[in-house]
Write an enzyme that holds these catalytic residues in place. Structure first.
Site, PDB file in Angstrom:
ATOM      1  N   ARG A  65      19.941  78.973 -23.264  1.00  0.00           N
ATOM      2  CA  ARG A  65      20.902  77.899 -23.028  1.00  0.00           C
ATOM      3  C   ARG A  65      20.917  77.470 -21.559  1.00  0.00           C
ATOM      4  NH1 ARG A  65      27.216  78.318 -23.055  1.00  0.00           N
ATOM      5  NH2 ARG A  65      27.796  76.136 -23.336  1.00  0.00           N
ATOM      6  N   HIS A  69      20.752  73.703 -19.997  1.00  0.00           N
ATOM      7  CA  HIS A  69      21.761  73.134 -19.097  1.00  0.00           C
ATOM      8  C   HIS A  69      21.122  72.685 -17.798  1.00  0.00           C
ATOM      9  CE1 HIS A  69      25.859  74.621 -20.804  1.00  0.00           C
ATOM     10  NE2 HIS A  69      25.041  74.248 -21.751  1.00  0.00           N
ATOM     11  N   SER A  79      19.453  73.717 -10.434  1.00  0.00           N
ATOM     12  CA  SER A  79      20.779  73.413  -9.887  1.00  0.00           C
ATOM     13  C   SER A  79      21.886  74.178 -10.605  1.00  0.00           C
ATOM     14  CB  SER A  79      21.048  71.909  -9.930  1.00  0.00           C
ATOM     15  OG  SER A  79      20.882  71.415 -11.238  1.00  0.00           O
ATOM     16  N   ASN A  97      30.071  75.433 -18.261  1.00  0.00           N
ATOM     17  CA  ASN A  97      29.349  76.573 -17.717  1.00  0.00           C
ATOM     18  C   ASN A  97      30.167  77.855 -17.704  1.00  0.00           C
ATOM     19  OD1 ASN A  97      26.922  75.398 -17.343  1.00  0.00           O
ATOM     20  ND2 ASN A  97      27.275  74.872 -15.211  1.00  0.00           N
ATOM     21  N   HIS A 195      20.451  76.745 -31.767  1.00  0.00           N
ATOM     22  CA  HIS A 195      21.691  77.347 -32.260  1.00  0.00           C
ATOM     23  C   HIS A 195      21.452  78.296 -33.439  1.00  0.00           C
ATOM     24  CE1 HIS A 195      24.510  74.148 -30.279  1.00  0.00           C
ATOM     25  NE2 HIS A 195      23.890  74.919 -29.410  1.00  0.00           N
ATOM     26  N   THR A 196      20.223  78.689 -33.634  1.00  0.00           N
ATOM     27  CA  THR A 196      19.942  79.752 -34.599  1.00  0.00           C
ATOM     28  C   THR A 196      20.253  81.114 -33.984  1.00  0.00           C
ATOM     29  OG1 THR A 196      18.290  80.699 -36.082  1.00  0.00           O
ATOM     30  CG2 THR A 196      17.504  79.987 -33.952  1.00  0.00           C
TER      31      THR A 196
HETATM   32  C1  HEM Z   1      22.626  69.042 -28.955  1.00  0.00           C
HETATM   33  C2  HEM Z   1      23.580  69.255 -28.091  1.00  0.00           C
HETATM   34  C3  HEM Z   1      24.158  70.608 -27.810  1.00  0.00           C
HETATM   35  C4  HEM Z   1      25.470  70.892 -27.731  1.00  0.00           C
HETATM   36  C5  HEM Z   1      26.618  69.928 -27.897  1.00  0.00           C
HETATM   37  C6  HEM Z   1      25.596  72.298 -27.458  1.00  0.00           C
HETATM   38  C7  HEM Z   1      26.793  72.980 -27.288  1.00  0.00           C
HETATM   39  C8  HEM Z   1      26.933  74.344 -27.223  1.00  0.00           C
HETATM   40  C9  HEM Z   1      28.179  75.048 -27.140  1.00  0.00           C
HETATM   41  C10 HEM Z   1      29.543  74.394 -27.049  1.00  0.00           C
HETATM   42  C11 HEM Z   1      27.911  76.375 -27.181  1.00  0.00           C
HETATM   43  C12 HEM Z   1      28.909  77.520 -27.248  1.00  0.00           C
HETATM   44  C13 HEM Z   1      29.271  78.117 -25.942  1.00  0.00           C
HETATM   45  C14 HEM Z   1      30.313  79.200 -26.146  1.00  0.00           C
HETATM   46  O1  HEM Z   1      31.329  78.944 -26.794  1.00  0.00           O
HETATM   47  O2  HEM Z   1      30.119  80.320 -25.621  1.00  0.00           O
HETATM   48  C15 HEM Z   1      26.489  76.506 -27.259  1.00  0.00           C
HETATM   49  C16 HEM Z   1      25.833  77.695 -27.314  1.00  0.00           C
HETATM   50  C17 HEM Z   1      24.463  77.800 -27.296  1.00  0.00           C
HETATM   51  N1  HEM Z   1      23.565  76.777 -27.170  1.00  0.00           N
HETATM   52 FE1  HEM Z   1      23.958  74.827 -27.334  1.00  0.00          FE
HETATM   53  N2  HEM Z   1      24.356  72.843 -27.390  1.00  0.00           N
HETATM   54  C18 HEM Z   1      23.439  71.853 -27.582  1.00  0.00           C
HETATM   55  C19 HEM Z   1      22.075  71.971 -27.537  1.00  0.00           C
HETATM   56  C20 HEM Z   1      21.423  73.143 -27.261  1.00  0.00           C
HETATM   57  C21 HEM Z   1      20.018  73.243 -26.969  1.00  0.00           C
HETATM   58  C22 HEM Z   1      19.056  72.080 -26.844  1.00  0.00           C
HETATM   59  C23 HEM Z   1      19.755  74.568 -26.795  1.00  0.00           C
HETATM   60  C24 HEM Z   1      18.450  75.223 -26.473  1.00  0.00           C
HETATM   61  C25 HEM Z   1      17.291  74.806 -26.851  1.00  0.00           C
HETATM   62  C26 HEM Z   1      20.995  75.282 -26.999  1.00  0.00           C
HETATM   63  C27 HEM Z   1      21.127  76.646 -26.984  1.00  0.00           C
HETATM   64  C28 HEM Z   1      22.316  77.316 -27.147  1.00  0.00           C
HETATM   65  C29 HEM Z   1      22.404  78.764 -27.314  1.00  0.00           C
HETATM   66  C30 HEM Z   1      21.237  79.718 -27.402  1.00  0.00           C
HETATM   67  C31 HEM Z   1      23.758  79.069 -27.394  1.00  0.00           C
HETATM   68  C32 HEM Z   1      24.389  80.453 -27.550  1.00  0.00           C
HETATM   69  C33 HEM Z   1      24.824  80.979 -26.199  1.00  0.00           C
HETATM   70  C34 HEM Z   1      25.405  82.379 -26.226  1.00  0.00           C
HETATM   71  O3  HEM Z   1      25.196  83.128 -27.186  1.00  0.00           O
HETATM   72  O4  HEM Z   1      26.063  82.740 -25.242  1.00  0.00           O
HETATM   73  N3  HEM Z   1      21.987  74.385 -27.248  1.00  0.00           N
HETATM   74  N4  HEM Z   1      25.909  75.250 -27.277  1.00  0.00           N
HETATM   75  C1  LIG Z   2      29.236  82.414 -15.007  1.00  0.00           C
HETATM   76  C2  LIG Z   2      30.014  81.672 -14.003  1.00  0.00           C
HETATM   77  O1  LIG Z   2      29.571  81.355 -12.931  1.00  0.00           O
HETATM   78  N1  LIG Z   2      31.240  81.383 -14.387  1.00  0.00           N
HETATM   79  C3  LIG Z   2      32.152  80.688 -13.528  1.00  0.00           C
HETATM   80  C4  LIG Z   2      32.720  79.499 -14.250  1.00  0.00           C
HETATM   81  O2  LIG Z   2      33.805  78.939 -13.601  1.00  0.00           O
HETATM   82  C5  LIG Z   2      34.877  79.835 -13.313  1.00  0.00           C
HETATM   83  C6  LIG Z   2      36.046  79.055 -12.775  1.00  0.00           C
HETATM   84  O3  LIG Z   2      35.656  78.076 -11.850  1.00  0.00           O
HETATM   85  C7  LIG Z   2      34.379  80.923 -12.378  1.00  0.00           C
HETATM   86  O4  LIG Z   2      35.433  81.822 -12.039  1.00  0.00           O
HETATM   87  C8  LIG Z   2      33.262  81.669 -13.070  1.00  0.00           C
HETATM   88  O5  LIG Z   2      32.716  82.647 -12.235  1.00  0.00           O
END
Ligand code: HEM
Ligand SMILES: CC(=O)N[C@H]1CO[C@H](CO)[C@@H](O)[C@@H]1O
Ligand SMILES: *[C@@H]1O[C@H](CO)[C@@H](O)[C@H](O)[C@H]1NC(C)=O
Ligand SMILES: *[C@@H]1O[C@H](CO)[C@@H](O)[C@H](O)[C@H]1NC(C)=O
Length: 327
Positions: A65, A69, A79, A97, A195-196
C-alpha cells in the site's frame, strides 16, 4: 540473395534491439539500474525484507500500500516517507496515512543498503522493490522492477487528501483519479485486486453498515448477510477494530478479491464501485469465473506501470541518505 537475407536479419535484430532498449528504458527507468554501482541492491532488499515478513506476514499488505500511496502523490518519489517538519505537515501525517505501517521496515532496508553502498539507492526505488518482494513472499506474482527513480524533496499533507482515492469514492471519481496519473480503467480494476490482502478499519465502513444515506440505513449494494456479519465485528462508534478484506486469506496474495466483489462483499464503497462500470464489472466477473487465469500477470503489468508515475530521473531530485528527511 544470401547477403540480402543477412541484411534483413541484421536489420530485424537492430529493430528488435531498439525496441528492447525502448522498453527497458522507457521514462528513464531501467532494469538492473544498480548493477554497477550496487550490484547486490536487490538482494539486500530481499534479504532484509524477508527477515521481517517471515516473522509477520501481515506486514506485506501495508508495504504494498505504501508504494501505491507514494506513486499517487507527486509520483513515485519517496515523498510518502518524509516526516513533517516545524514548517511543513507531510503526507505521512495526512488522514489516509494514519493507517500506514511498516516505516521501520523501509528504514531497515535503507540502512542495510547504505552500509553496502552509501548514497546510491533511492528511497523511491526501495519502496518499489519492497512492494514487489512483499507480494512475492506471500504467494503473489513476481515482476521485474525497472529502477533509477530519484527522491523528491517535497511532501505536503493536503496532497495526500486530494490525490489519494477515497474509500467512499464512486466509480466516476475513481476512474478520473486513475486517469489523472496515466493509469487505465483496466489498471483500476487490476490494482484494486491489491485488496486481496490486508485489513480495513471499522470506521471506514461504519457508514455503509449503519448510516448510509443518513437515515440509519445499510448500503444496499452490500450483501445483507455479509453486512450482518460485519455489524457483529464493527459495533457503532468502534474505531480501533479491523476486519480482513479477504476473510480467511488476508495474508495470502490470491485472486479471491474478485470472488468477493462479485458476491457484493467488497469491503469499501470503492471496491463495490467496480460493479458500477461495464469495463470494471466485466473484469471482476471474468476473474471470478476463471480462477486466476490472468490476474497474476495483469497485476504484475499494472504494478510496473504504476511504478512509472511521475518519476524523477537523471539529475532530478536526490538520493536521500535517510528516507524520512531530505539531505
Ligand atoms: C482504488 C482505490 C483505492 C482505495 C480507495 C483504497 C483505500 C484503502 C483503504 C481505506 C484501506 C484501509 C486502511 C485501513 O483502514 O487500515 C486500504 C488498505 C489497503 N490497500 Fe487500498 N485503496 C485503493 C487502491 C489500492 C491499490 C491500488 C493498492 C495496491 C496495489 C492497495 C493496497 C492496499 C492494501 C494492501 C491494503 C491493506 C493495508 C493493511 O493491511 O494495513 N489499495 N486501501
Ligand atoms: C505512521 C505514521 O507516520 N503515522 C502518523 C500519522 O499521523 C499522526 C498524526 O499526525 C502521527 O502521530 C502518526 O505518527
Ligand atoms: C460521484 O461522486 C462525485 C463527487 O462526490 C459526485 O459529484 C458525482 O455526482 C458522483 N457521481 C455519481 C454517478 O454518483
Ligand atoms: C446519521 O447521519 C445523519 C446525517 O448525516 C446524522 O444527522 C445522524 O446523526 C447520523 N446518525 C448516527 C447514528 O450516526
Amino acid at each position: 540473395m544470401a547477403i540480402q537475407k543477412l541484411f534483413a536479419v541484421c536489420f530485424l535484430q537492430l529493430v528488435f534491439a531498439f525496441l528492447l532498449a525502448g522498453l527497458t528504458n522507457a521514462g528513464g527507468l531501467q532494469l538492473g539500474f544498480y548493477q554497477r554501482a550496487c550490484p547486490d541492491a536487490e538482494l539486500i532488499v530481499h534479504q532484509t525484507l524477508y527477515r521481517y515478513v517471515s516473522r509477520d506476514r501481515t506486514l506485506a499488505a501495508p508495504l504494498l500500500r505504501m508504494h501505491f500511496h507514494d506513486c499517487f502523490i507527486r509520483g513515485c518519489d519517496g515523498s510518502v516517507l518524509l516526516s513533517s517538519t516545524e514548517k511543513n505537515q507531510a503526507e505521512k501525517d495526512a488522514i489516509p496515512n494514519k493507517t500506514l505501517r511498516g516505516f521501520n521496515v523501509i528504514d531497515a532496508v535503507k540502512s542495510a543498503l547504505e552500509k553496502n553502498c552509501p548514497g546510491v539507492v533511492s528511497c523511491s526505488d526501495v519502496l518499489a522493490l519492497v512492494a514487489r518482494d512483499a507480494v512475492l513472499m506471500i504467494g503473489g506474482p513476481h515482476w521485474d522492477v525497472p529502477t533509477g527513480r530519484r527522491d523528491g524533496r517535497v511532501s505536503i499533507a493536503n496532497e495526500a487528501l486530494f490525490n489519494l482515492p477515497s474509500p467512499f469514492a464512486n466509480i466516476t471519481v475513481l476512474k478520473q483519479q486513475f486517469a489523472a496519473t496515466g493509469l487505465s480503467v483496466k489498471d483500476l480494476a487490476v490494482l484494486s485486486g491489491g485488496h486481496t490482502i490486508g485489513i480495513g478499519h471499522c470506521t471506514i465502513i461504519s457508514n455503509r453498515l449503519y448510516n448510509f444515506t443518513g437515515k440509519g440505513d445499510t448500503d444496499p449494494s452490500l450483501d445483507p448477510r455479509y453486512a450482518a456479519q460485519l455489524k457483529k465485528k464493527c459495533k457503532p462508534g468502534n474505531s480501533n477494530t479491523v476486519v480482513e478484506m479477504d476473510p480467511g486469506s488476508f495474508k495470502t496474495f490470491d485472486e479471491d478479491y474478485y470472488n468477493i466483489v462479485a458476491k457484493r462483499r467488497g469491503l469499501f464503497r470503492s471496491d463495490a464501485a467496480l460493479l458500477d462500470d461495464a469495463e470494471t464489472r466485466d473484469y471482476v466477473k471474468f476473474q471470478s469465473r476463471t480462477q486466476g487465469s490472468t490476474f497474476a500477470q495483469d497485476f504484475a503489468e499494472s504494478m510496473v506501470k504504476m511504478g512509472y508515475i511521475g518519476v524523477l530521473t537523471g539529475e532530478q531530485g536526490e538520493i536521500r541518505k535517510r528516507c524520512a528527511v531530505v539531505n
